[in-house]
Scaffold this active site. Structure first.
Site, PDB file in Angstrom:
ATOM      1  N   GLY A  21      47.039   2.437  14.362  1.00  0.00           N
ATOM      2  CA  GLY A  21      45.817   3.096  13.884  1.00  0.00           C
ATOM      3  C   GLY A  21      44.714   2.066  13.701  1.00  0.00           C
ATOM      4  O   GLY A  21      44.983   0.941  13.290  1.00  0.00           O
ATOM      5  N   HIS A  45      40.555  10.790   8.151  1.00  0.00           N
ATOM      6  CA  HIS A  45      40.116   9.623   8.930  1.00  0.00           C
ATOM      7  C   HIS A  45      38.756   9.070   8.519  1.00  0.00           C
ATOM      8  O   HIS A  45      38.359   8.028   9.044  1.00  0.00           O
ATOM      9  CB  HIS A  45      40.142   9.979  10.418  1.00  0.00           C
ATOM     10  N   GLN A  88      38.372   7.639   5.953  1.00  0.00           N
ATOM     11  CA  GLN A  88      38.760   6.378   5.310  1.00  0.00           C
ATOM     12  C   GLN A  88      38.948   5.243   6.304  1.00  0.00           C
ATOM     13  O   GLN A  88      38.985   4.076   5.943  1.00  0.00           O
ATOM     14  CB  GLN A  88      40.077   6.573   4.540  1.00  0.00           C
ATOM     15  N   ARG A  89      39.137   5.603   7.566  1.00  0.00           N
ATOM     16  CA  ARG A  89      39.387   4.573   8.587  1.00  0.00           C
ATOM     17  C   ARG A  89      38.144   4.236   9.392  1.00  0.00           C
ATOM     18  O   ARG A  89      38.137   3.253  10.141  1.00  0.00           O
ATOM     19  CB  ARG A  89      40.478   5.066   9.547  1.00  0.00           C
ATOM     20  N   THR A 125      45.923  -2.941   8.316  1.00  0.00           N
ATOM     21  CA  THR A 125      46.196  -1.533   8.009  1.00  0.00           C
ATOM     22  C   THR A 125      45.390  -1.132   6.773  1.00  0.00           C
ATOM     23  O   THR A 125      45.288  -1.918   5.821  1.00  0.00           O
ATOM     24  CB  THR A 125      47.690  -1.233   7.732  1.00  0.00           C
ATOM     25  N   ILE A 126      44.850   0.070   6.806  1.00  0.00           N
ATOM     26  CA  ILE A 126      44.176   0.538   5.598  1.00  0.00           C
ATOM     27  C   ILE A 126      45.198   0.798   4.491  1.00  0.00           C
ATOM     28  O   ILE A 126      44.853   0.822   3.322  1.00  0.00           O
ATOM     29  CB  ILE A 126      43.344   1.834   5.831  1.00  0.00           C
ATOM     30  N   ASP A 127      46.462   0.995   4.882  1.00  0.00           N
ATOM     31  CA  ASP A 127      47.482   1.385   3.902  1.00  0.00           C
ATOM     32  C   ASP A 127      47.858   0.235   2.955  1.00  0.00           C
ATOM     33  O   ASP A 127      48.416   0.478   1.885  1.00  0.00           O
ATOM     34  CB  ASP A 127      48.758   1.866   4.610  1.00  0.00           C
ATOM     35  N   ASP A 136      53.040  -3.006  11.138  1.00  0.00           N
ATOM     36  CA  ASP A 136      54.462  -3.294  11.377  1.00  0.00           C
ATOM     37  C   ASP A 136      54.950  -2.826  12.745  1.00  0.00           C
ATOM     38  O   ASP A 136      55.796  -3.470  13.364  1.00  0.00           O
ATOM     39  CB  ASP A 136      55.333  -2.733  10.245  1.00  0.00           C
ATOM     40  N   GLY A 168      47.571   6.648   3.336  1.00  0.00           N
ATOM     41  CA  GLY A 168      48.383   5.549   2.800  1.00  0.00           C
ATOM     42  C   GLY A 168      49.831   5.594   3.239  1.00  0.00           C
ATOM     43  O   GLY A 168      50.621   4.735   2.866  1.00  0.00           O
ATOM     44  N   ARG A 169      50.180   6.653   3.968  1.00  0.00           N
ATOM     45  CA  ARG A 169      51.550   6.834   4.456  1.00  0.00           C
ATOM     46  C   ARG A 169      52.535   6.783   3.294  1.00  0.00           C
ATOM     47  O   ARG A 169      52.343   7.507   2.335  1.00  0.00           O
ATOM     48  CB  ARG A 169      51.858   5.781   5.514  1.00  0.00           C
ATOM     49  N   ASP A 180      50.229  -1.773   3.180  1.00  0.00           N
ATOM     50  CA  ASP A 180      51.661  -1.685   2.868  1.00  0.00           C
ATOM     51  C   ASP A 180      52.508  -2.729   3.593  1.00  0.00           C
ATOM     52  O   ASP A 180      53.725  -2.625   3.632  1.00  0.00           O
ATOM     53  CB  ASP A 180      52.171  -0.277   3.209  1.00  0.00           C
ATOM     54  N   ARG A 219      49.182   3.955  19.964  1.00  0.00           N
ATOM     55  CA  ARG A 219      50.484   3.720  19.325  1.00  0.00           C
ATOM     56  C   ARG A 219      51.570   3.623  20.405  1.00  0.00           C
ATOM     57  O   ARG A 219      52.697   4.069  20.204  1.00  0.00           O
ATOM     58  CB  ARG A 219      50.795   4.845  18.337  1.00  0.00           C
TER      59      ARG A 219
HETATM   60  O1  F6P Z   1      48.565   3.792   9.005  1.00  0.00           O
HETATM   61  C1  F6P Z   1      47.236   4.167   8.886  1.00  0.00           C
HETATM   62  C2  F6P Z   1      47.097   5.652   8.804  1.00  0.00           C
HETATM   63  O2  F6P Z   1      45.736   5.968   8.658  1.00  0.00           O
HETATM   64  C3  F6P Z   1      47.928   6.319   7.705  1.00  0.00           C
HETATM   65  O3  F6P Z   1      47.348   6.189   6.432  1.00  0.00           O
HETATM   66  C4  F6P Z   1      47.988   7.733   8.216  1.00  0.00           C
HETATM   67  O4  F6P Z   1      49.126   8.424   7.745  1.00  0.00           O
HETATM   68  C5  F6P Z   1      48.070   7.550   9.708  1.00  0.00           C
HETATM   69  O5  F6P Z   1      47.546   6.280   9.997  1.00  0.00           O
HETATM   70  C6  F6P Z   1      47.306   8.583  10.500  1.00  0.00           C
HETATM   71  O6  F6P Z   1      47.545   8.357  11.835  1.00  0.00           O
HETATM   72  P1  F6P Z   1      46.753   9.056  13.018  1.00  0.00           P
HETATM   73  O7  F6P Z   1      45.458   8.321  13.184  1.00  0.00           O
HETATM   74  O8  F6P Z   1      47.641   8.881  14.195  1.00  0.00           O
HETATM   75  O9  F6P Z   1      46.514  10.488  12.640  1.00  0.00           O
END
Ligand code: F6P
Length: 360
Positions: free
Chosen positions: A10, A276, A278-279, A125-127, A103, A170-171, A129, A72
């Site tokens: 992501g 999204h 947040q990203r 990662t925004i998470d 990861d 945040g998964r 983690d 991915r």
């Molecule tokens: O790992 C980053 C993240 O934004 C998680 O917080 C979220 O669960 C996932 O990616 C969302 O993924 P996608 O962009 O494939 O919907």
């Protein structure tokens, strides 16, 4: 040296700042040449790349997303995928590869390292983690976006006497939830680390309203779980499909929670999913600086010959750690931070601290 760069998994704000840091330091200080593989491992697997020079990285520091795009794709899941990657890297005479990712991206990097490819990792990662680094760039931006959203829903919740549930990403970790929840003054913060009791959540909201408050803000991490399902029960997912790294698409707990709260409290309740947002967008200054430090740190590692390593932030220092460390267990929210959130809340009637409970 002839160096490849890719961004996988992501996206997150700050990826362009890393690319810029690597390319500028590499060209100015080491006389390197760069190839950017497009869309993560897919670019290495399918041989899609672009040359990267000073011109390509001009003006990208404040831009969100990644100029190399991302995916991915998992070459290890394709028949002969890793061998194909190695052939393509050899064809371009790539001396070293810098992989910017989480990861999943690092797990492929490690497999290629074991086959002799010279790789340096850069965590993102925004998470937040990833084990092995105190912070990842992208996280601060995500928290900033979420905090602003929480501030905004406060005023509309207050105007309408409502409870509003804000679902954040945040998964399987609650870093974004706890940071934005504390920063935004949320009344309840629900994390994947501590399955919650819905009755306790409702009780707490009723007590708050009983004290004369007529609105409430609940921040819930997308991976948070109802206590009834426990740690072994799954979180709320959007569909049953999984990506090439085995992840399901989380999301939807906000709506479920809003319904359950309204049912138990009688308070009109709404849910907002930040998703999204947040990203996306421009990285905060903190993320720009951290990403730049990671980028310049990564190119230094390449020239020190520290392959199979990853840059990381320990305290205030940029250090190098073995890639494998990034693949350990998910870094979950620490008890100290949870205690901060708990300290701001009144204990529940049965004497325990509110909704943030340790798993039984
Ligand atoms: O790992 C980053 C993240 O934004 C998680 O917080 C979220 O669960 C996932 O990616 C969302 O993924 P996608 O962009 O494939 O919907």
């Amino acid at each position: 040296m002839n160096i490849g760069i890719l961004t996988g998994g992501g996206d997150c704000p700050g990826l362009n700042a890393v690319i810029r840091g690597i390319v500028r330091k590499g060209i100015f200080h080491y006389d390197d040449r760069f190839l950017g593989f497009l869309e993560g491992w897919r670019g290495v697997l399918e041989n899609h790349w672009v040359p990267l020079d000073l011109q390509s990285v001009a003006g990208i520091l404040p831009r969100g997303g990644t100029i190399l795009r991302t995916s991915r794709t998992n070459p290890a899941k394709r028949e002969g995928g890793l061998d194909q990657c190695i052939r393509n890297l050899e064809q371009h005479k790539v001396d070293a590869l810098v992989t910017i990712g989480g990861d999943d991206t690092m797990s492929v990097a490690l497999k290629l390292c074991e086959r002799g490819v010279k790789i340096v990792g850069c965590p993102k990662t925004i998470d937040n983690d990833l084990t092995g680094t105190d912070f990842c760039f992208g996280f601060d931006t995500a928290v900033t976006v979420a905090t602003e959203a929480i501030d905004r829903v406060h005023s509309t919740a207050e105007a309408h006497n409502r409870a509003i549930v804000v679902e954040v990403m945040g998964r399987d970790s609650g870093w974004i939830a706890i940071y934005s929840g504390i920063a935004g003054g949320a009344d309840v913060i629900l994390l994947p680390e501590r399955p919650f009791d819905i009755e306790e959540v409702a009780e707490r909201l009723k007590r708050r309203h009983g004290r004369g408050r007529y609105f409430s803000i609940i921040v819930v991490a997308e991976g948070a779980k109802f206590a009834e399902t426990g740690h072994s029960g799954g979180p709320v997912v959007q569909d049953m499909g999984r990506d090439e790294f085995g992840h399901s698409r989380l999301g939807g707990i906000g709506q479920v929670l809003a319904r359950e709260i309204e049912k138990r409290t009688g308070f009109e309740t709404r849910a907002v999913v930040l998703g999204h947002t947040q990203r996306g967008g421009s990285p905060t200054p903190f993320d720009r600086v951290l990403a730049t430090r990671f980028g310049t740190g990564a190119i230094d590692l390449v020239h020190k010959g520290e392959f199979g390593m990853m840059v990381a932030l320990h305290g205030t220092e940029i250090v190098s750690i073995p890639l494998i460390q990034a693949l350990g267990e998910t870094k979950t929210v620490d008890d100290q931070l949870i205690a901060v959130a708990e300290g701001l809340q009144d204990p529940s009637q049965n004497g325990t601290q509110m909704t943030i409970r340790k798993a039984g």
